[in-house]
Design an enzyme around this catalytic site. Structure first.
Site, PDB file in Angstrom:
ATOM      1  CG  ASP A  20      -1.921   1.274   1.290  1.00  0.00           C
ATOM      2  OD1 ASP A  20      -1.701   2.300   0.522  1.00  0.00           O
ATOM      3  OD2 ASP A  20      -2.785   1.248   2.090  1.00  0.00           O
ATOM      4  CG  HIS A 135      -4.988  12.244  10.641  1.00  0.00           C
ATOM      5  ND1 HIS A 135      -5.235  13.463  10.302  1.00  0.00           N
ATOM      6  CD2 HIS A 135      -3.648  12.056  10.283  1.00  0.00           C
ATOM      7  CE1 HIS A 135      -4.142  14.038  10.021  1.00  0.00           C
ATOM      8  NE2 HIS A 135      -3.197  12.966   9.941  1.00  0.00           N
ATOM      9  CG  ASP A 172       1.196  15.837  11.494  1.00  0.00           C
ATOM     10  OD1 ASP A 172       1.886  14.918  11.844  1.00  0.00           O
ATOM     11  OD2 ASP A 172       0.653  15.725  10.368  1.00  0.00           O
ATOM     12  CG  ASP A 265       3.849  15.161   8.892  1.00  0.00           C
ATOM     13  OD1 ASP A 265       3.938  16.158   9.658  1.00  0.00           O
ATOM     14  OD2 ASP A 265       3.059  14.470   9.049  1.00  0.00           O
ATOM     15  CE1 TYR A 305       4.445   8.924   8.455  1.00  0.00           C
ATOM     16  CE2 TYR A 305       3.778  11.294   7.984  1.00  0.00           C
ATOM     17  CZ  TYR A 305       3.581  10.119   8.664  1.00  0.00           C
ATOM     18  OH  TYR A 305       2.535  10.060   9.303  1.00  0.00           O
TER      19      TYR A 305
HETATM   20  N1  Q9C Z   1       0.125  12.219  -0.315  1.00  0.00           N
HETATM   21  C1  Q9C Z   1       0.004  11.593   9.887  1.00  0.00           C
HETATM   22  O1  Q9C Z   1       0.910  12.193   9.456  1.00  0.00           O
HETATM   23  N2  Q9C Z   1      -1.797   9.968   3.218  1.00  0.00           N
HETATM   24  N3  Q9C Z   1      -0.699  10.953   9.014  1.00  0.00           N
HETATM   25  C2  Q9C Z   1      -1.992  11.207   2.545  1.00  0.00           C
HETATM   26  C3  Q9C Z   1      -1.100  12.372   0.256  1.00  0.00           C
HETATM   27  C4  Q9C Z   1      -2.047  10.220   4.493  1.00  0.00           C
HETATM   28  C5  Q9C Z   1      -0.610  11.083   7.777  1.00  0.00           C
HETATM   29  C6  Q9C Z   1      -1.597  11.032   0.934  1.00  0.00           C
HETATM   30  C7  Q9C Z   1      -1.260  10.656   5.438  1.00  0.00           C
HETATM   31  C8  Q9C Z   1      -1.722  10.549   6.735  1.00  0.00           C
HETATM   32  C9  Q9C Z   1      -0.085  11.331  11.316  1.00  0.00           C
HETATM   33 ZN    ZN Z   2       1.167  14.130   9.409  1.00  0.00          ZN
END
Ligand code: Q9C
Ligand code: ZN
EC number: 3.5.1.48
Length: 669
Positions: A20, A135, A172, A265, A305
């Site tokens: 994924d 989230h 974030d 991030d 990330y």
């Molecule tokens: N490229 C947190 O940072 N995908 N969650 C987005 C856009 C979900 C991020 C796709 C990202 C969730 C905690």
């Molecule tokens: Zn995030």
């Protein structure tokens, strides 16, 4: 009082078991990379290590529905196919057989941190957790988040510790819509989030992530969304958002606790955020939050990330929580137009709910303030005129020159603890003043009549000793007390000594009756800021005076809206804060100013006070220079119309040269 680091290695267990591309970035190495770096930098060893516990189901029930908790509990026994099918029912989520255990540890870690801070065991701390939380909603997982760690911590702080005002800062890069939903009608939780938004074209694509979502019912104004409509936001944009938006609100709110949804991030290199803020920026954001709530700051990891950027940013945060000064920020301190537009739209949406934002002018102001024209109309700055041009070009060329001594290494935990504060106060005469220095001291004192007395000479000797230590990088900060009659001359010598030592940028914040030294250089090496009675005036971009505000609100807008933007724009190697005769500052106000000036100066702040100041004042300044939180200012009082007018006037004058003063976009842009 110490910094807690809460962790449990079991939280590395959960991971993606199938393909994924959206979820694969949320991996166990995020935690190990951060922890390894903390160890390498000697930071982990300086923290109180706490092993995370699992949260109870009752604690999860503080924000989640029983049905949702059961659903997650039951994932423990599912096979891979079933896990994948269930994950597909949510947005950007994967479940693993260990998810329930890890997610309970993540909540438990946040609660343990909170309890340690609220019982006074530690001053602040960081919980390094997976999965993240912001989230997650009452009955839904989302965006890698299973249980809402920070929201549960806030609910627990209210319920178990009886807190009434909690600030959640979500730095974030994604909108913590879960946290927003959980508190949108709750005035006891002020939720601030900035996030990549791109006018709604970025995940989670919600209308309610925009600036005009301000909460509802009793909670109107207690949800603050700052949408970034472009990628590439950097240090200047983040600092500007804190100075002009978050901090005014936060001081008005007067929180008892600050919870940080600490996602990294939003840092440079991150594939999700695409932003430009460097890891050092998180040291500054942390430091700016530490002046709130008596320094009770609990940071809980969310996203992040890019392993390098994440690890470095985590180190910067922990190092600052420990009290070390923030390293200087790199890059030009000029917020971009898109950031200013966003900040402005939030100010407009929130102004009905916050007095502290009503001060900010929506229209350009270029008029002379009638209330401050007692000594005649302040001379105009002549934008583009010879003085400013020279000054501006002098400034830009100064930034190209190397620093006096190099910025501290990236994780200078050990390097920074040694050259700590040297507290020099009468009658504690130190040994270090050898005869050679005394001769030198006398030479420096000679031109000044007021330095002829023994007492003044002794104080000057201490000052020169400290100043040299700071300029050579052996001492980070200090305090010197002078006889009141010698204050101005001592400050003058300090400036001259700084210059002769090769200082390229020296910020001088003079409070009370301290006249600008007559022979002050005009080449941009000194930024002279006088906060005292009478009028607001900008003689040039390097010589500014402003009245001492009379009320807390006015004082705060002076610091956040003028002093710090100037200081962040100037990026001084050293700050001299001089509390001169009749400075009129109360201890907590002086402490706040001194504490916040550490930020733009890499911690190099030398405070000058008068010998007959109270020992309390000296003590409080010594503690903030040491990295302790300043005491709370207490309830907010709105700035007086005169103070507001003075600030607006100076902003109007100085904004063209000092871009960090801007909190609205250019009209002509
Ligand atoms: N490229 C947190 O940072 N995908 N969650 C987005 C856009 C979900 C991020 C796709 C990202 C969730 C905690
Ligand atoms: Zn995030």
């Amino acid at each position: 009082m110490g910094t807690a680091l809460v962790y449990h290695e079991d939280m590395t267990a959960t991971r993606l078991l199938w393909d994924d591309p959206e979820c694969e970035i949320e991996r166990p190495e995020r935690l190990t990379a951060a922890l390894d770096r903390l160890r390498k930098c000697g930071l982990e060893q300086r923290c109180l290590r706490l092993s995370a516990r699992e949260a109870s189901e009752e604690e999860l029930g503080l924000v989640h529905s029983p049905e949702y908790v059961s659903l997650v509990r039951e994932t423990q026994v599912l096979g891979k196919e079933e896990l994948q099918a269930l994950s597909g029912q949510f947005d950007a989520i994967y479940f693993h057989p260990s998810t329930f255990h890890c997610a309970r540890l993540a909540v438990g870690a946040a609660l343990q941190l909170l309890d340690a801070v609220l019982t006074g065991e530690v001053q602040n701390g960081l919980a390094l957790v997976r999965p993240p939380g912001h989230h997650s909603q009452r009955a839904a997982a989302s965006g890698f988040c299973v249980f809402n760690n920070v929201a549960i911590a806030a609910a627990h702080a209210k319920q178990k510790h009886g807190l009434h005002r909690i600030l959640i800062v979500d730095w974030d890069v994604h909108h913590g819509q879960g946290t927003q939903y959980l508190f949108e009608d709750d005035p006891s939780v002020l939720y601030f989030s900035w996030h990549r938004y791109e006018h709604g074209r970025f995940w989670p694509f919600l209308r309610e992530s925009d600036a005009d979502a301000v909460g509802r019912g009793q909670g109107l104004g207690f949800t603050v969304n700052l949408p970034w409509n472009q990628v590439g936001m950097g240090n200047a944009d983040y600092v500007a958002a804190f100075l002009h938006l978050l901090l005014p609100l936060a001081f008005e709110f007067d929180p008892e606790l600050v919870l940080v949804s600490a996602g990294f991030d939003s840092a440079i290199g991150d594939p999700e955020g695409q932003m430009q803020a460097t890891p050092e920026c998180f040291a500054h954001l942390t430091q700016l939050l530490q002046v709130l709530a008596g320094g009770r700051v609990c940071a809980v990891l969310e996203g992040g990330y890019h392993l390098e950027s994440l690890a470095e940013s985590v180190c910067m945060t922990v190092q600052t929580l420990l009290g070390d000064p923030a390293p200087p920020l790199s890059g030009p301190m000029v917020p971009c137009q898109s950031a200013l537009e966003s900040i402005q739209s939030v100010c407009a949406a929130q102004a009905p709910h916050w007095k502290s934002l009503q001060l900010q002018d929506v229209t350009p102001v270029q008029t002379s303030p009638s209330t401050h024209s007692s000594e005649g109309r302040p001379p105009p700055l002549l934008p583009g005129g010879p003085v400013c041009k020279t000054a501006a070009s002098a400034l830009s060329s100064l930034f190209d020159q190397p620093c006096l001594h190099p910025a501290p290494p990236v994780c200078p935990a050990v390097a920074l603890t040694a050259p700590d504060i040297t507290l020099v106060l009468p009658p504690d005469v130190t040994q270090q003043e050898g005869s050679a220095l005394n001769e030198e001291t006398e030479a420096w004192a000679k031109p000044h009549e007021s330095l002829a007395q023994d007492e003044a000479l002794t104080a000057l000797g201490k000052l020169l000793y400290l100043l040299d230590g700071m300029l050579d990088g052996q001492v980070s900060s200090g305090i010197v007390a002078t006889p009141p009659s010698a204050a101005a001359a001592t400050l003058d010598v300090a400036i001259q000594r700084g210059l002769s030592h090769g200082a390229q940028r020296l910020l001088c914040v003079a409070l009370g009756q301290l006249d600008r030294p007559p022979d002050l250089v005009h080449d941009g090496r000194i930024l002279w800021l006088n906060i005292r009675g009478k009028e607001a005036a900008a003689l040039s971009m390097f010589q500014v005076s402003t009245p001492l505000p009379v009320l807390t609100g006015g004082f705060l807008s002076c610091i956040l809206g003028l002093v710090l933007p100037l200081a962040y724009g100037f990026q001084p190697e050293l700050v001299l804060v001089a509390l001169g005769p009749a400075h009129g500052l109360q201890g907590p106000h002086a402490a706040l100013l001194t504490s916040m000036l550490r930020g733009p100066a890499g911690g190099r702040v030398l405070a000058l006070l008068e010998e007959d100041s109270t020992p309390q004042l000296a003590g409080i300044l010594a503690r903030v220079l040491h990295g302790e939180a300043p005491p709370s200012l207490g309830p907010y009082s709105v700035a007086s119309p005169e103070d507001t007018q003075a600030l607006r006037y100076l902003r109007g004058q100085l904004e063209p040269q000092w871009k960090m003063l801007q909190c609205r976009p250019h009209l002509e842009a």
